[in-house]
Scaffold this motif. Structure first.
Motif, PDB file in Angstrom:
ATOM      1  N   SER A   1      76.264  67.895   6.243  1.00  0.00           N
ATOM      2  CA  SER A   1      74.908  67.840   6.800  1.00  0.00           C
ATOM      3  C   SER A   1      73.853  67.844   5.696  1.00  0.00           C
ATOM      4  O   SER A   1      72.808  67.199   5.824  1.00  0.00           O
ATOM      5  CB  SER A   1      74.674  68.987   7.785  1.00  0.00           C
ATOM      6  N   LYS A   2      74.144  68.550   4.594  1.00  0.00           N
ATOM      7  CA  LYS A   2      73.207  68.512   3.457  1.00  0.00           C
ATOM      8  C   LYS A   2      73.140  67.112   2.864  1.00  0.00           C
ATOM      9  O   LYS A   2      72.052  66.610   2.548  1.00  0.00           O
ATOM     10  CB  LYS A   2      73.641  69.517   2.390  1.00  0.00           C
TER      11      LYS A   2
ATOM     12  N   THR B   1      73.050  65.107  11.412  1.00  0.00           N
ATOM     13  CA  THR B   1      74.505  65.138  11.519  1.00  0.00           C
ATOM     14  C   THR B   1      74.953  65.615  12.890  1.00  0.00           C
ATOM     15  O   THR B   1      74.798  66.795  13.238  1.00  0.00           O
ATOM     16  CB  THR B   1      75.108  66.053  10.434  1.00  0.00           C
TER      17      THR B   1
ATOM     18  N   LYS C   1      82.924  74.721  -1.027  1.00  0.00           N
ATOM     19  CA  LYS C   1      82.210  74.564   0.245  1.00  0.00           C
ATOM     20  C   LYS C   1      80.858  75.230   0.232  1.00  0.00           C
ATOM     21  O   LYS C   1      80.015  74.968   1.045  1.00  0.00           O
ATOM     22  CB  LYS C   1      83.059  75.127   1.397  1.00  0.00           C
TER      23      LYS C   1
ATOM     24  N   PRO D   1      80.836  71.207   7.477  1.00  0.00           N
ATOM     25  CA  PRO D   1      79.492  70.913   7.978  1.00  0.00           C
ATOM     26  C   PRO D   1      78.367  71.203   7.002  1.00  0.00           C
ATOM     27  O   PRO D   1      77.367  70.490   6.979  1.00  0.00           O
ATOM     28  CB  PRO D   1      79.371  71.795   9.234  1.00  0.00           C
ATOM     29  N   LYS D   2      78.524  72.228   6.180  1.00  0.00           N
ATOM     30  CA  LYS D   2      77.436  72.579   5.268  1.00  0.00           C
ATOM     31  C   LYS D   2      77.201  71.450   4.267  1.00  0.00           C
ATOM     32  O   LYS D   2      76.065  70.994   4.074  1.00  0.00           O
ATOM     33  CB  LYS D   2      77.755  73.887   4.538  1.00  0.00           C
ATOM     34  N   ALA D   3      78.280  70.984   3.655  1.00  0.00           N
ATOM     35  CA  ALA D   3      78.161  69.923   2.653  1.00  0.00           C
ATOM     36  C   ALA D   3      77.760  68.602   3.293  1.00  0.00           C
ATOM     37  O   ALA D   3      76.870  67.902   2.798  1.00  0.00           O
ATOM     38  CB  ALA D   3      79.489  69.759   1.902  1.00  0.00           C
TER      39      ALA D   3
ATOM     40  N   ASP E   1      76.512  77.509  12.653  1.00  0.00           N
ATOM     41  CA  ASP E   1      76.180  78.356  11.497  1.00  0.00           C
ATOM     42  C   ASP E   1      76.005  77.568  10.200  1.00  0.00           C
ATOM     43  O   ASP E   1      75.455  78.099   9.234  1.00  0.00           O
ATOM     44  CB  ASP E   1      77.277  79.404  11.279  1.00  0.00           C
ATOM     45  N   ASN E   2      76.483  76.319  10.184  1.00  0.00           N
ATOM     46  CA  ASN E   2      76.539  75.591   8.909  1.00  0.00           C
ATOM     47  C   ASN E   2      75.799  74.258   8.895  1.00  0.00           C
ATOM     48  O   ASN E   2      76.106  73.389   8.085  1.00  0.00           O
ATOM     49  CB  ASN E   2      78.002  75.408   8.496  1.00  0.00           C
ATOM     50  N   GLY E   3      74.827  74.089   9.788  1.00  0.00           N
ATOM     51  CA  GLY E   3      73.889  72.993   9.626  1.00  0.00           C
ATOM     52  C   GLY E   3      74.080  71.758  10.483  1.00  0.00           C
ATOM     53  O   GLY E   3      73.310  70.795  10.364  1.00  0.00           O
ATOM     54  N   THR E   4      75.093  71.737  11.341  1.00  0.00           N
ATOM     55  CA  THR E   4      75.261  70.593  12.245  1.00  0.00           C
ATOM     56  C   THR E   4      74.061  70.501  13.187  1.00  0.00           C
ATOM     57  O   THR E   4      73.545  71.521  13.650  1.00  0.00           O
ATOM     58  CB  THR E   4      76.574  70.741  13.040  1.00  0.00           C
TER      59      THR E   4
ATOM     60  N   ASN F   1      80.066  75.323  13.329  1.00  0.00           N
ATOM     61  CA  ASN F   1      79.151  74.213  13.083  1.00  0.00           C
ATOM     62  C   ASN F   1      77.693  74.604  13.271  1.00  0.00           C
ATOM     63  O   ASN F   1      76.826  74.167  12.505  1.00  0.00           O
ATOM     64  CB  ASN F   1      79.526  73.024  13.967  1.00  0.00           C
TER      65      ASN F   1
END
Length: 294
Positions: free
Chosen positions: A219-220, A8, A294, A215-217, A36-39, A34
């Protein structure tokens, strides 16, 4: 050269204060959020960054703000493109690209070149560019479609052209690219609504608009798609369908800035000829976010 841009990526906004100047603190906060949340990587000064209405100096300022906030943690991709090939080449040659993992270069707009013209444009870009290039096909904005044949011709002829961000919202075109692409060449979705389908079909991921707000959702979902976990990935996709539709219902980036404002990451100021999202759209966005886990 194998495509290094996987998972992502986000097409980051350029936040403005209400007086129209760049909001440095908000931009840095979006970068941190971003990371911090997986981007996986950040694309600077693309369409979503309002690249056509920021000055050359402001572009340099945006680069400096993001670089300082990022601290080398995520790969950065810089948007450098246009419909004046000579000027695009000059910008590439005049920009310090040492801190960038690559550039994103849009297919020439307004002029409506032939496929040969598009090929020759990107040949010149390739010859001038010292870093990997992601081609960007977005016919809804450029008024011309870069055909799969032209994309694949460029992919085969130039080693530093490593991927295409395909944003024609055309499933058949994605599949033709995935079927015939050379080994290592990346097909990246530029359509948030098709990103999971592209990942499941063998694509390398997405350069997303909504991804920077959730970003968390997002990118997952893409990671699950690339791993072939369709059932789990589609659960997230269905949860995101409404907001993905909402942010593009008026204009981009007014929609995503309304989401980021609701999340208290930046305000919703955009530059003319764009205008902020309507109160009706903002209310729909707030209602969605209040129910989203989220």
């Amino acid at each position: 050269m194998k495509n290094p841009f996987l998972g992502t990526g986000i097409a980051i906004v350029t936040p403005f204060k209400t007086n129209g100047s760049i909001d440095e603190e908000a931009l840095a906060n979006i970068v941190e959020f971003n990371i911090d949340n997986g981007t996986n990587y950040i694309v600077i000064c693309g369409t979503t960054g309002e690249s056509v209405t920021i000055t050359k100096q402001e572009k340099l300022d945006v680069i400096a703000i993001i670089s300082k906030a990022n601290k080398g943690r995520l790969p950065l991709v810089l948007g450098i493109g246009g419909n004046n090939t000579v000027e695009v080449v000059k910008e590439i040659e005049g920009t310090d690209l040492s801190q960038f993992a690559g550039i994103l270069s849009v297919s020439p707009y307004y002029s409506k070149p032939t496929q040969e013209g598009i090929y020759q444009h990107f040949k010149a870009v390739s010859n001038a560019c010292p870093v990997p290039i992601i081609l960007y096909n977005v016919p809804g904005r450029t008024a011309s479609n870069m055909s799969p044949e032209t994309t694949l011709r460029l992919a085969n002829d130039f080693e530093n052209i490593v991927a295409v961000k395909e944003a024609g919202n055309n499933v058949a075109q994605y599949l033709n690219l995935l079927k015939d692409k050379p080994e290592g060449f990346g097909v990246i979705s530029g359509d948030d609504d098709l990103a999971l389908s592209v990942a499941l079909a063998g694509g390398d991921g997405v350069i997303s608009v909504i991804g920077q707000a959730l970003p968390k959702a997002f990118s997952k979902m893409i990671a699950l798609g690339r791993a072939g976990e369709a059932k789990e990935a589609y659960k997230i996709h269905f949860d995101l369908m409404e907001i993905t539709s909402l942010i593009f219902s008026e204009n981009n980036p007014a929609g995503i800035k309304a989401v980021l404002q609701a999340l208290e990451l930046c305000n919703d100021t955009v530059r003319l000829p764009l205008v902020v999202a309507t109160d009706e759209l903002k209310e729909k966005i707030k209602n969605y976010l209040s129910n989203f886990n989220k």
